[in-house]
Design an enzyme around this catalytic site. Structure first.
Site, PDB file in Angstrom:
ATOM      1  N   GLY A   1      -5.926   5.798   1.680  1.00  0.00           N
ATOM      2  CA  GLY A   1      -5.619   7.229   1.718  1.00  0.00           C
ATOM      3  C   GLY A   1      -4.808   7.527   0.477  1.00  0.00           C
ATOM      4  O   GLY A   1      -3.632   7.184   0.420  1.00  0.00           O
ATOM      5  N   HIS A   2      -5.443   8.096  -0.537  1.00  0.00           N
ATOM      6  CA  HIS A   2      -4.779   8.339  -1.820  1.00  0.00           C
ATOM      7  C   HIS A   2      -4.532   9.835  -1.993  1.00  0.00           C
ATOM      8  O   HIS A   2      -5.476  10.619  -2.024  1.00  0.00           O
ATOM      9  CB  HIS A   2      -5.636   7.787  -2.974  1.00  0.00           C
ATOM     10  CG  HIS A   2      -5.788   6.296  -2.918  1.00  0.00           C
ATOM     11  ND1 HIS A   2      -6.536   5.582  -3.824  1.00  0.00           N
ATOM     12  CD2 HIS A   2      -5.261   5.369  -2.070  1.00  0.00           C
ATOM     13  CE1 HIS A   2      -6.467   4.287  -3.519  1.00  0.00           C
ATOM     14  NE2 HIS A   2      -5.705   4.140  -2.455  1.00  0.00           N
TER      15      HIS A   2
ATOM     16  N   GLN B   1      -5.082  -0.204  -1.233  1.00  0.00           N
ATOM     17  CA  GLN B   1      -4.122  -1.077  -0.519  1.00  0.00           C
ATOM     18  C   GLN B   1      -3.085  -1.635  -1.513  1.00  0.00           C
ATOM     19  O   GLN B   1      -2.821  -1.003  -2.504  1.00  0.00           O
ATOM     20  CB  GLN B   1      -4.833  -2.220   0.219  1.00  0.00           C
ATOM     21  CG  GLN B   1      -5.636  -1.783   1.441  1.00  0.00           C
ATOM     22  CD  GLN B   1      -6.963  -1.130   1.100  1.00  0.00           C
ATOM     23  OE1 GLN B   1      -7.785  -1.716   0.428  1.00  0.00           O
ATOM     24  NE2 GLN B   1      -7.195   0.065   1.572  1.00  0.00           N
TER      25      GLN B   1
ATOM     26  N   ASP C   1      12.995   9.804  -6.709  1.00  0.00           N
ATOM     27  CA  ASP C   1      13.727  10.984  -6.218  1.00  0.00           C
ATOM     28  C   ASP C   1      14.202  10.819  -4.773  1.00  0.00           C
ATOM     29  O   ASP C   1      15.187  11.431  -4.375  1.00  0.00           O
ATOM     30  CB  ASP C   1      12.843  12.236  -6.336  1.00  0.00           C
ATOM     31  CG  ASP C   1      11.481  12.054  -5.662  1.00  0.00           C
ATOM     32  OD1 ASP C   1      10.787  11.075  -5.995  1.00  0.00           O
ATOM     33  OD2 ASP C   1      11.127  12.866  -4.798  1.00  0.00           O
TER      34      ASP C   1
ATOM     35  N   LYS D   1      -0.508   5.300  -5.702  1.00  0.00           N
ATOM     36  CA  LYS D   1      -1.593   4.987  -6.652  1.00  0.00           C
ATOM     37  C   LYS D   1      -2.429   6.224  -6.973  1.00  0.00           C
ATOM     38  O   LYS D   1      -2.806   6.449  -8.113  1.00  0.00           O
ATOM     39  CB  LYS D   1      -2.514   3.899  -6.068  1.00  0.00           C
ATOM     40  CG  LYS D   1      -1.815   2.574  -5.783  1.00  0.00           C
ATOM     41  CD  LYS D   1      -2.740   1.588  -5.103  1.00  0.00           C
ATOM     42  CE  LYS D   1      -3.132   1.966  -3.708  1.00  0.00           C
ATOM     43  NZ  LYS D   1      -2.056   1.945  -2.703  1.00  0.00           N
ATOM     44  N   GLY D   2      -2.701   7.025  -5.912  1.00  0.00           N
ATOM     45  CA  GLY D   2      -3.555   8.208  -6.097  1.00  0.00           C
ATOM     46  C   GLY D   2      -2.987   9.124  -7.160  1.00  0.00           C
ATOM     47  O   GLY D   2      -3.694   9.567  -8.068  1.00  0.00           O
TER      48      GLY D   2
ATOM     49  N   GLY E   1       0.817  -1.207   0.000  1.00  0.00           N
ATOM     50  CA  GLY E   1       0.000   0.000   0.000  1.00  0.00           C
ATOM     51  C   GLY E   1       0.853   1.261   0.000  1.00  0.00           C
ATOM     52  O   GLY E   1       2.078   1.207   0.155  1.00  0.00           O
ATOM     53  N   ASP E   2       0.195   2.411  -0.271  1.00  0.00           N
ATOM     54  CA  ASP E   2       0.852   3.728  -0.253  1.00  0.00           C
ATOM     55  C   ASP E   2       1.970   3.858  -1.275  1.00  0.00           C
ATOM     56  O   ASP E   2       2.956   4.578  -1.050  1.00  0.00           O
ATOM     57  CB  ASP E   2       1.396   4.036   1.161  1.00  0.00           C
ATOM     58  CG  ASP E   2       0.312   4.025   2.212  1.00  0.00           C
ATOM     59  OD1 ASP E   2      -0.834   4.363   1.872  1.00  0.00           O
ATOM     60  OD2 ASP E   2       0.601   3.657   3.369  1.00  0.00           O
ATOM     61  N   GLU E   3       1.832   3.196  -2.393  1.00  0.00           N
ATOM     62  CA  GLU E   3       2.874   3.217  -3.427  1.00  0.00           C
ATOM     63  C   GLU E   3       2.806   4.490  -4.273  1.00  0.00           C
ATOM     64  O   GLU E   3       3.721   4.758  -5.061  1.00  0.00           O
ATOM     65  CB  GLU E   3       2.726   1.999  -4.367  1.00  0.00           C
ATOM     66  CG  GLU E   3       2.847   0.640  -3.683  1.00  0.00           C
ATOM     67  CD  GLU E   3       1.508   0.102  -3.201  1.00  0.00           C
ATOM     68  OE1 GLU E   3       0.524   0.875  -3.187  1.00  0.00           O
ATOM     69  OE2 GLU E   3       1.450  -1.078  -2.830  1.00  0.00           O
TER      70      GLU E   3
ATOM     71  N   ALA F   1      -1.413   8.430   5.220  1.00  0.00           N
ATOM     72  CA  ALA F   1      -2.367   9.430   4.725  1.00  0.00           C
ATOM     73  C   ALA F   1      -3.730   9.276   5.400  1.00  0.00           C
ATOM     74  O   ALA F   1      -4.546  10.192   5.377  1.00  0.00           O
ATOM     75  CB  ALA F   1      -2.506   9.302   3.209  1.00  0.00           C
TER      76      ALA F   1
ATOM     77  N   THR G   1      -5.341  -6.857   4.812  1.00  0.00           N
ATOM     78  CA  THR G   1      -6.675  -6.266   4.880  1.00  0.00           C
ATOM     79  C   THR G   1      -7.675  -7.381   4.554  1.00  0.00           C
ATOM     80  O   THR G   1      -7.276  -8.543   4.372  1.00  0.00           O
ATOM     81  CB  THR G   1      -6.791  -5.030   3.950  1.00  0.00           C
ATOM     82  OG1 THR G   1      -8.018  -4.360   4.245  1.00  0.00           O
ATOM     83  CG2 THR G   1      -6.720  -5.417   2.479  1.00  0.00           C
TER      84      THR G   1
ATOM     85  N   THR H   1      -4.143   7.445   8.779  1.00  0.00           N
ATOM     86  CA  THR H   1      -4.071   7.444  10.242  1.00  0.00           C
ATOM     87  C   THR H   1      -2.946   8.323  10.778  1.00  0.00           C
ATOM     88  O   THR H   1      -2.840   8.524  11.983  1.00  0.00           O
ATOM     89  CB  THR H   1      -3.838   6.006  10.750  1.00  0.00           C
ATOM     90  OG1 THR H   1      -2.637   5.515  10.154  1.00  0.00           O
ATOM     91  CG2 THR H   1      -4.992   5.102  10.397  1.00  0.00           C
TER      92      THR H   1
ATOM     93  N   ARG I   1       5.277   5.349   8.830  1.00  0.00           N
ATOM     94  CA  ARG I   1       5.401   4.133   8.009  1.00  0.00           C
ATOM     95  C   ARG I   1       6.756   3.489   8.245  1.00  0.00           C
ATOM     96  O   ARG I   1       7.766   4.183   8.377  1.00  0.00           O
ATOM     97  CB  ARG I   1       5.260   4.469   6.524  1.00  0.00           C
ATOM     98  CG  ARG I   1       3.862   4.949   6.145  1.00  0.00           C
ATOM     99  CD  ARG I   1       3.801   5.377   4.679  1.00  0.00           C
ATOM    100  NE  ARG I   1       2.486   5.880   4.318  1.00  0.00           N
ATOM    101  CZ  ARG I   1       2.262   6.778   3.362  1.00  0.00           C
ATOM    102  NH1 ARG I   1       3.263   7.278   2.662  1.00  0.00           N
ATOM    103  NH2 ARG I   1       1.037   7.166   3.098  1.00  0.00           N
TER     104      ARG I   1
END
Ligand code: GDP
Ligand code: IMO
Ligand code: MG
Length: 423
Positions: free
Chosen positions: A40-41, A222, A331, A16-17, A12-14, A297, A237, A299, A303
């Site tokens: 959280g995106h 996720q 980066d 995606k958003g 998750g949190d890669e 993003a 999940t 809670t 990380r």
């Protein structure tokens, strides 16, 4: 026409958003197929950071229909909050968000059970406490509340209170908390009423788009390693974030999907508990957290950070059938004179390159690393692959050849246009 799926390749949190927001410029529709407000995106609207939890990230694009699919578990209270935020940001969402009638609903009872489960055990999963697990339990136990049930207000209230009393009588929730939860249920009922207008036959909307050769983007939440089937169970999940979930979560066969894009960070992060072979508890871990701003993003939790795990990435490519990869946050590696990639696992002298071999006792493996030279310069402003430092090209090429999928996009900053396309 193109149907493209964007799927998290790690925990998750890669990013995606950002990628969904970018790709939605070409899309007529963006559809979520699983999960709920645990996501959280992050997307940027100019300089303004917007975090979406349930609304598909295509909402910032004009004339783009957003579908909340049947595989989701939708929380009306959190959704109303999110819509308020969109109102404040001046985003025109009215008439553009559509909820599948057979999506399941998260109630305050589910959230409370989730919270209590996390509190009372010493085997914490580290959930987001958004009621996701308990809502999916009710779905599969065939006693869940679906979006279409929101229309029958009286029965809805009865059903939620019945579920609350069952949770109390079975010891999931203490009786002392009943009064507080009843108050939350009143708010839930008011919010539920206000989203009823979004219910639509999303299945037909989607398939009409398919027949008319429109561009559809499917937004995963996720990541693959949090998949209830293939992830690091039980630290997962309760849905299928991998591409397999698309079929059941939208009613769209995978044979219709042309591109399955796996999103991977150029390193690895994880929130919550569970095994994480390349986790770094040293200065490098801290450096990733600081430069990568690695805080949840949803809670706000810090990380866990580590090197890129190519063994995990290869497993993820196999599960999802990624036709291409997007590598984000390259980066952040600007700050590392030496960079490592995990190319194998060692468990008490048994070596493997296959994650499935140790997926159930991953906490015991030690990563085997290959070391790369860092590029020691900033990637800011680079827009073409040929202008990347040689060391960065070697890093990218190694990942491609190890995981056996082409990298087509590289992201070098949080902004929509901080992107390099590879041919
Ligand atoms: P998601 O859940 O997969 O959408 O990812 P999150 O939004 O939870 O976390 C990704 C974070 O990284 C967000 O803060 C993004 O703004 C940020 N981000 C995305 N791509 C890049 C990138 O290429 N470089 C940098 N520095 N930040 C990025
Ligand atoms: P996005 O879409 C990262 C993690 C939680 C916990 C486990 C189970 O932003 O990538 P849950 O509340 O789903 O029952 O929690 O899954 N988790 C995520 N980690 N990104 C997410 O979503 C997550 N959604 C859930 O931290 O470990
Ligand atoms: Mg996230």
């Amino acid at each position: 026409m193109s149907i493209t799926a964007v799927i998290g390749g790690q925990w998750g949190d890669e990013g995606k958003g950002k990628i969904v927001d970018l790709m939605s410029r070409e899309a007529n529709m963006v559809a979520r197929f699983q999960g709920g407000a645990n996501a959280g995106h992050t997307v940027y609207r100019g300089q303004k950071k917007i975090i979406l939890h349930q609304v598909p990230s295509g909402i910032l694009t004009d004339d783009c229909k957003c579908i909340m699919g049947n595989g989701m578990v939708i929380d009306p209270v959190e959704l109303v909050e999110e819509l308020k935020m969109l109102d404040e940001e001046g985003v025109n969402y009215k008439g553009w968000i559509h909820i599948a009638p057979n999506a399941h609903i998260v109630t305050p009872v589910h959230k409370y059970i989730d919270y209590r489960n996390e509190q009372k055990t010493n085997k914490k999963i580290g959930t987001t406490c958004r009621g996701i697990g308990p809502a999916y339990v009710d779905k599969y136990n065939r006693c869940g509340i679906r979006a279409l049930d929101l229309k029958d207000f009286k029965n809805l209230k009865k059903q939620v209170i019945k579920r609350l009393d069952l949770a109390i009588s079975s010891g999931q929730i203490p009786a002392d908390d009943r009064k507080n939860i009843l108050e939350e249920i009143e708010i839930f009922l008011i919010n539920s009423k206000s989203i009823i207008y979004m219910l639509e036959d999303t299945f037909s909307m989607l398939h009409d788009m398919v027949s008319c050769d429109k561009n559809i983007l499917i937004e995963g939440a996720q990541g693959t390693m949090l998949d209830v089937n293939h992830g690091t169970y039980p630290f997962v999940t309760s849905s299928s974030p991998s591409s397999g979930g698309i079929t059941t979560g939208l009613g769209l066969p995978l044979t219709k999907v042309n591109r399955i894009v796996g999103i991977f960070k150029a390193y690895t992060t994880r929130v919550g508990k569970g095994p994480f072979p390349t986790e770094l508890d040293d200065n490098n871990g801290e450096k990733f957290r600081k430069h990568g701003k690695e805080f949840g993003a949803t809670t706000g939790r810090s990380r866990r950070c580590g090197w890129f795990d190519a063994v995990e990435a290869k497993y993820s490519v196999q599960i999802n059938g990624f036709t291409e990869i997007t590598l984000t946050k390259l980066d952040i590696l600007d700050h590392f004179p030496e960079i490592k990639i995990c190319v194998g696992y060692d468990s008490n002298g048994v070596k493997t390159k296959q994650m499935s071999k140790f997926i159930s006792n991953l906490s015991q493996v030690k990563p085997i690393y290959k070391t790369f030279n860092g590029w020691n310069r900033s990637l800011v402003g680079i827009s073409s692959y040929k202008d990347l430092p040689q060391e960065a090209k070697e890093y990218i090429q190694f990942i491609e050849s190890f995981v056996k999928a082409p990298i087509r996009i590289i992201s070098i900053g949080p902004g929509r246009d901080e992107i390099i396309h590879l041919d």
